[in-house]
Motif scaffolding. Structure first.
Motif, PDB file in Angstrom:
ATOM      1  N   THR C 302       0.868  -1.203   0.029  1.00 17.11           N
ATOM      2  CA  THR C 302      -0.144   0.200  -0.026  1.00 17.11           C
ATOM      3  C   THR C 302       0.842   1.309   0.269  1.00 17.11           C
ATOM      4  N   TRP C 304       1.950   2.628  -2.403  1.00 15.70           N
ATOM      5  CA  TRP C 304       1.681   3.718  -3.603  1.00 15.70           C
ATOM      6  C   TRP C 304       0.374   4.524  -3.019  1.00 15.70           C
ATOM      7  N   VAL C 305      -0.406   3.815  -2.151  1.00 13.14           N
ATOM      8  CA  VAL C 305      -1.551   4.797  -1.687  1.00 13.14           C
ATOM      9  C   VAL C 305      -1.105   5.929  -0.858  1.00 13.14           C
ATOM     10  N   ARG C 306      -0.417   5.695   0.003  1.00  8.28           N
ATOM     11  CA  ARG C 306       0.326   6.484   0.965  1.00  8.28           C
ATOM     12  C   ARG C 306       1.176   7.680  -0.043  1.00  8.28           C
ATOM     13  N   GLU C 307       1.983   7.334  -1.010  1.00  4.94           N
ATOM     14  CA  GLU C 307       2.483   8.257  -1.831  1.00  4.94           C
ATOM     15  C   GLU C 307       1.383   8.976  -2.463  1.00  4.94           C
ATOM     16  N   ALA C 308       0.174   8.457  -2.759  1.00  6.63           N
ATOM     17  CA  ALA C 308      -0.799   9.434  -3.411  1.00  6.63           C
ATOM     18  C   ALA C 308      -1.461  10.434  -2.849  1.00  6.63           C
TER      19      ALA C 308
END
Lengths: 107, 261, 318
Positions: C302, C304-308
């Motif tokens: 996840t 990539w989610v935090r980065e978004a």
């Protein structure tokens, strides 16, 4: 100089969290801290004051009541959903225990 | 009562939908993208199970049996949930190598929440008053779910190139099963459920299209109006995955149904 | 007029210890010796990560919970544990700022093995009865332990623990409710409860740590009034609170020598195998790697989610 509005949060003692108590008009945050002391703590003790500029506060809309809707029965996650039923059972078992041994029931 | 078989059929659709999606949601506990989200998502999962419980209780009142029995004992081919909701969160299981996909979850949940909002609105006009009342309560709670998932949809769509790409893939995956949500199965349009599949699809589309436009995502083809291809969960046609889900869900219950747990 | 010189560290330390001695609370912005800050961050980090890892044995049982009510209740409990992790982690994060560490760092230390999580959460929970025992007795042990932290010298931690302890009340009632139902149920249900208790007994003893401890950090915790009781005091308190109730249900402890000693006014028990704690501290307990693996996998997948959330949209605080 424009007045800016600062929301004031007061911590009454080290065991308590900061709580919102009101707001002051002031020219700066430092001024607001000084003024808040007299606006809100003339009679009450405290250990800390925070001031936050009003425009930095984001808020929910009072009109949006559904945002806070909790319609389902939530007894399953409350102490009150269990403690009476459990207590009744324990009373029954405690009797058992007193019949067995005298000295252990210390709560 | 008149319409009892139709009402019962409808209630099973509602209850099974909420139970299955709530169960899938609960698999994410401890595995969500960050801690605050884990906490928020757990409330959504609880709400769904709570809603399922309300619907199963209505079925209980109609003499179908005990709510827990209806939830835990009925076999897969009697379940009326849409197939979209029984799909796993990703590869693996929640216990072994959960390769769960947040993009798919966000897409699936958004679509279901939007669909449910439309459906609940219809249900508040049901001739069966207990159902209309339950629907009104549930609709108020679902408001937060829709807000939550719409926010996520926008964040992922406008976040990074990677999040956008992944969201598009999650949308495509969920889109394949989307039609099945709108099937009414064995429930004809009547005063118990005063709407048609077309009504539901039209209203859903009217809500969702602007959201896609807002974030500049292409509206996926083919359009939803086509009858659902593949399995129609509302007619008891399900995947292996539902059987596995029910196996897990009922594992402990079945060791002593009727016992107090 | 003579210049008043700035207090040097020795004077500051003396005043700091005097404050602690007077029972005063230290706040995040106060001067504190490095040892205090470092030890505290480590302790709170471990507490927070333990809450988060502690959710894992119980969440195993949510999908299999045998009634809708239990499914809901267990989910609420797991949610609270994550909530406690969040509250305590935030306190640790604030204190760790001058150390140059943020949440990402504190969480990553779990994966590198630098930060530990509580020994009790390295243990298996193979049956539904285990979920009951965890809710009743493991949470019971945690409450006993946390009560000794409520008077902690570090203000933000003490305050957050009030909220945590209040929620634990529901957890124990939930756990009791499950165990009572099993105790009063079918012979198989009763047996599963007794077996779960047998399985968890050693872990409950290990929970409080060894009796005689001269470990540097244990000494520091008491010295700075961060924690106000010893391991053995807490363990004895746990026995007093829970053993009579366990016996009242007709359950037995898997320790035939367990008894109350009237002369010493202490419970006597067969010592557990303390060396197990060493393996657990190296993340070599029965399920250490498995559970770490789950968290690590989900955290990586996840990312990539935090980065978004953090890099993408403009002006959005998380």
């Amino acid at each position: 100089m424009e007045y800016r509005i600062f929301e004031v949060f007061v911590q009454k003692d080290h065991g308590s969290p900061h709580v919102w108590v009101g707001s002051v008009d002031a020219g700066s945050a430092d001024d607001a801290l000084l003024l808040a002391r007299e606006s809100f703590l003339r009679r009450d003790p405290a250990v800390s004051i925070w001031v936050v500029e009003q425009q930095q506060i984001h808020r929910t809309d009072y009109e949006d009541k559904d945002f806070f809707a909790r319609e389902s029965d939530r007894a399953y996650r409350m102490l009150s959903g269990y403690n009476k039923a459990n207590a009744e059972k324990w009373r029954k078992y405690k009797k058992n225990l007193l019949d067995l041994e005298k000295d252990f029931v210390k709560d | 009562m008149e319409n009892r078989p139709v009402l019962v059929e409808l209630l099973y659709q509602l209850a099974d939908d909420e139970l299955v999606i709530g169960h899938r949601d609960s698999e994410w506990l401890g595995l969500a993208p960050h801690i605050e989200e884990d906490i928020a998502y757990a409330s959504i999962a609880q709400d769904e199970i709570g809603h399922a419980n309300m619907y199963y209780k209505l079925l209980e009142e109609l003499g179908e049996g005990k709510a827990d029995d209806l939830a835990f004992l009925r076999p897969a081919d009697e379940r009326k949930n849409a197939v979209l909701l029984e799909r796993p969160n990703g590869a693996g299981t929640y216990l072994e190598n959960p390769e769960f996909e947040w993009d798919y979850t966000v897409a699936r949940r958004l679509f279901y929440d939007l669909f449910d909002a439309v459906r609940l609105d219809v249900l508040t006009r049901s001739s069966y008053t207990p159902l209309a009342q339950v629907a009104a309560k549930i609709r108020r709670e679902e408001r937060y779910h829709l807000l939550h998932h719409t926010t996520w949809f926008k964040r992922l769509a406008t976040g990074t190139d990677e999040s956008r790409r992944r969201l598009e893939s999650g949308i495509a995956k969920a889109w394949a099963d989307l039609g099945g949500l709108f099937s009414l199965g064995g429930v004809p349009t009547s005063e118990v459920f005063p709407a048609t599949t077309t009504d539901l699809v039209d209203r859903f589309t009217a809500e969702l299209k602007p959201l896609f436009a807002d974030v500049g995502l292409a509206w996926p083809a083919p359009m939803l109006m086509r009858p659902p291809l593949g399995l129609d969960g509302r007619r008891g046609q399900h995947t292996e995955e539902l059987a596995a889900l029910l196996e897990t869900m009922g594992e402990v219950y079945r060791t002593a149904p009727g016992a107090t747990w | 007029m003579p210049q008043v010189s700035e207090p040097n560290d020795e004077q500051r330390l003396a005043e700091f210890m005097a404050r602690i001695g007077r029972g005063e609370k230290i706040e995040a912005t106060d001067w504190m010796p490095d040892e205090y800050r470092i030890t505290l961050v480590k302790f709170m980090q471990m507490h927070a990560l333990s809450e988060v890892m502690g959710a894992l044995p119980e969440k195993e049982w949510v999908p299999k919970a045998p009634t809708l009510a239990r499914k809901l209740s267990l989910m609420a409990k797991v949610q609270d544990e994550m909530g406690h992790g969040q509250l305590i982690l935030r306190v640790a994060e604030d204190l760790a700022i001058p150390m140059g560490k943020n949440r990402e760092d504190l969480v990553n230390e779990l994966f590198t093995g630098v930060a530990k999580f509580h020994n009790v959460f390295h243990m298996p929970a193979p049956t539904w009865a285990d979920a009951g025992i965890i809710g009743w007795l493991v949470d019971g042990a945690a409450v006993v332990s946390q009560a000794a932290l409520l008077d902690s010298s570090y203000g933000p931690y003490a305050r957050v623990l009030q909220r945590v302890c209040a929620e634990e009340g529901f957890h124990i009632q939930h756990g009791e409710s499950i165990c009572l139902a099993l105790a009063e149920g079918t012979p198989e249900q009763r047996q599963s409860l007794q077996e779960a208790l047998n399985r968890w007994w050693e872990s409950l003893l290990l929970f409080f740590g060894p009796a005689e401890t001269t470990s540097a950090s244990a000494t520091i915790l008491l010295k700075y009034r961060f924690r106000t009781k010893t391991n053995e005091e807490l363990r004895q308190k746990f026995f007093t609170k829970y053993v009579p109730r366990i016996w009242s249900l007709g359950l037995t402890l898997p320790d035939p020598d367990f008894r109350w000693n009237e002369a010493t006014q202490l419970w006597e028990y067969t010592a557990p195998d303390w060396s197990k704690l060493k393996a657990i501290a190296r993340n070599q307990g029965p399920l250490s790697q498995y559970r770490l693996g789950l968290r690590r996998m989900s955290y990586e997948q996840t990312r990539w989610v935090r980065e978004a959330l953090l890099g993408g949209s403009k002006s959005q605080a998380v």
